[in-house]
Design an enzyme around this catalytic site. Structure first.
Site, PDB file in Angstrom:
ATOM      1  N   LYS A  53      23.822  76.913   0.809  1.00  0.00           N
ATOM      2  CA  LYS A  53      24.532  75.936   1.657  1.00  0.00           C
ATOM      3  C   LYS A  53      25.613  76.639   2.476  1.00  0.00           C
ATOM      4  O   LYS A  53      25.739  76.407   3.677  1.00  0.00           O
ATOM      5  CB  LYS A  53      25.156  74.830   0.777  1.00  0.00           C
ATOM      6  CG  LYS A  53      24.118  73.886   0.174  1.00  0.00           C
ATOM      7  CD  LYS A  53      24.726  72.936  -0.864  1.00  0.00           C
ATOM      8  CE  LYS A  53      23.632  72.114  -1.535  1.00  0.00           C
ATOM      9  NZ  LYS A  53      24.113  71.205  -2.592  1.00  0.00           N
ATOM     10  N   GLN A  97      29.588  70.503  -5.834  1.00  0.00           N
ATOM     11  CA  GLN A  97      28.244  70.667  -6.400  1.00  0.00           C
ATOM     12  C   GLN A  97      28.175  70.043  -7.796  1.00  0.00           C
ATOM     13  O   GLN A  97      29.063  70.243  -8.634  1.00  0.00           O
ATOM     14  CB  GLN A  97      27.888  72.165  -6.464  1.00  0.00           C
ATOM     15  CG  GLN A  97      26.476  72.464  -6.934  1.00  0.00           C
ATOM     16  CD  GLN A  97      25.389  72.037  -5.947  1.00  0.00           C
ATOM     17  OE1 GLN A  97      25.644  71.773  -4.773  1.00  0.00           O
ATOM     18  NE2 GLN A  97      24.166  71.947  -6.430  1.00  0.00           N
ATOM     19  N   ASP A 120      27.964  64.273   1.058  1.00  0.00           N
ATOM     20  CA  ASP A 120      26.948  64.023   0.037  1.00  0.00           C
ATOM     21  C   ASP A 120      26.558  62.546  -0.010  1.00  0.00           C
ATOM     22  O   ASP A 120      25.607  62.172  -0.697  1.00  0.00           O
ATOM     23  CB  ASP A 120      27.506  64.391  -1.334  1.00  0.00           C
ATOM     24  CG  ASP A 120      26.785  65.564  -1.963  1.00  0.00           C
ATOM     25  OD1 ASP A 120      25.685  65.891  -1.508  1.00  0.00           O
ATOM     26  OD2 ASP A 120      27.339  66.128  -2.914  1.00  0.00           O
TER      27      ASP A 120
HETATM   28  N1  GUN Z   1      23.157  69.027  -7.303  1.00  0.00           N
HETATM   29  C1  GUN Z   1      21.830  68.891  -7.063  1.00  0.00           C
HETATM   30  N2  GUN Z   1      21.643  68.297  -5.858  1.00  0.00           N
HETATM   31  C2  GUN Z   1      22.865  68.047  -5.347  1.00  0.00           C
HETATM   32  C3  GUN Z   1      23.309  67.437  -4.135  1.00  0.00           C
HETATM   33  O1  GUN Z   1      22.548  66.988  -3.284  1.00  0.00           O
HETATM   34  N3  GUN Z   1      24.656  67.368  -3.989  1.00  0.00           N
HETATM   35  C4  GUN Z   1      25.518  67.835  -4.919  1.00  0.00           C
HETATM   36  N4  GUN Z   1      26.818  67.703  -4.684  1.00  0.00           N
HETATM   37  N5  GUN Z   1      25.141  68.390  -6.053  1.00  0.00           N
HETATM   38  C5  GUN Z   1      23.811  68.505  -6.258  1.00  0.00           C
END
Ligand code: GUN
Length: 299
Positions: A53, A97, A120
């Site tokens: 990311k 995350q 998110d």
């Molecule tokens: N962990 C797995 N997928 C995601 C996501 O789309 N966003 C976040 N913040 N954590 C994750």
């Protein structure tokens, strides 16, 4: 012949638009899009995702900031970082995350992110906007938004008359996915671990979406002939055929056998995965444009 949906290619087309939009914002308004990604602890898979990311954000020309915090980080320390980033005008998107280490309350942290920076789409304000079908002012969770884009490329904007089954009911994926499908006029069933006769329910789906986290659970006899199958699972399994100690990634769908029945299917890797990152970039540049009063449509 089954159509294998190329998530990498569709994600690349989203990223091209994101790059153009972020360059335009910089040129017209002198605003550089900013994304802050926070990771707590040392889960290797999470570090892989977060690294990807952060790198993609740089590649899009963003101001990309990653906070890598130790497992021992306290709730107060994490909350203080979110408060600082909420107030930071150079940051337009904040992503924490998940999952967080067990001693931390993720719900309290997620809800403390300003809705306009919640790239998110997990803050209750954004969840509520999606629930009432407001797609103009909210932000939608990245993985369902990405899966929806793949579905729209195949079936168009209007899913009237089509049945969709989502397996999985998480806040991160299953629930927002169901809302997106409903907003597009599909007839939606959300199935989960307590659903009776899951194969039978799945066989009714024109569009079948699996997000359960069980390797290759969805078999060919769960799938209606001609269905579209979207596989959201990413599971690492042993692959002794590749050598001692080797592993490989598989989805929640038994790809080879389901390919014999479905009309189109997403692969793992290379299907929904790349879309998640692309939609995170899209949400971030959309949030940045909104700070100068401009509504940006990327997909
Ligand atoms: N962990 C797995 N997928 C995601 C996501 O789309 N966003 C976040 N913040 N954590 C994750």
């Amino acid at each position: 012949m089954v159509q294998v949906i190329d998530g990498k290619q569709i994600a690349a087309s989203v990223i091209d638009k994101v790059k153009a939009a972020s360059a335009e914002l910089q040129a017209r308004n002198g605003v550089r899009t900013g994304l802050a990604v926070i990771i707590v602890g040392d889960d290797p898979a999470s570090h892989t995702y977060v690294g990807a990311k952060s790198r993609m954000a740089k590649d899009c020309g963003f101001n990309s900031v990653q906070y890598t915090l130790s497992t021992e980080t306290s709730q107060e320390e994490l909350a203080a970082l979110v408060t600082t980033l909420n107030a930071d005008e150079s940051i337009h998107g904040i992503l924490v995350q998940l999952p967080l280490p067990k001693h931390l309350s993720s719900e309290a942290i997620i809800q403390s992110i300003l809705p306009e920076k919640d790239v998110d789409g997990l803050n209750v304000v954004n969840v509520g906007k999606l629930a009432i079908g407001d797609m103009e002012t909210g932000l939608v969770s990245c993985t369902p938004a990405g899966a929806m884009l793949l579905i729209r490329r195949k079936h168009g904007e209007d899913l009237s008359g089509l049945t969709a089954v989502v397996i999985g009911r998480s806040n991160l994926f299953g629930k927002p996915m169901a809302q997106l499908l409903l907003n597009a006029n599909a007839t939606v069933t959300v199935a989960h671990s307590r659903t009776n006769n899951l194969p039978h329910v799945c066989r009714g789906a024109d569009i079948l979406i699996a997000a359960v986290g069980r390797p290759e659970m969805v078999k060919a006899d769960w799938v209606k002939r001609g269905a579209t199958v979207i596989d959201v699972g990413i599971n690492r399994i042993d692959a002794p055929e590749r050598g001692k100690g080797k592993t490989r990634l598989v989805g929640d769908v038994a790809f080879a056998e389901v390919s014999e029945v479905s009309e189109s299917i997403t692969p793992v890797p290379g299907g929904v995965g790349p879309m998640t990152i692309a939609m995170l970039m899209a949400n971030t540049v959309i949030a940045a444009h909104r700070t100068v009063g401009r509504a940006l449509k990327i997909f």
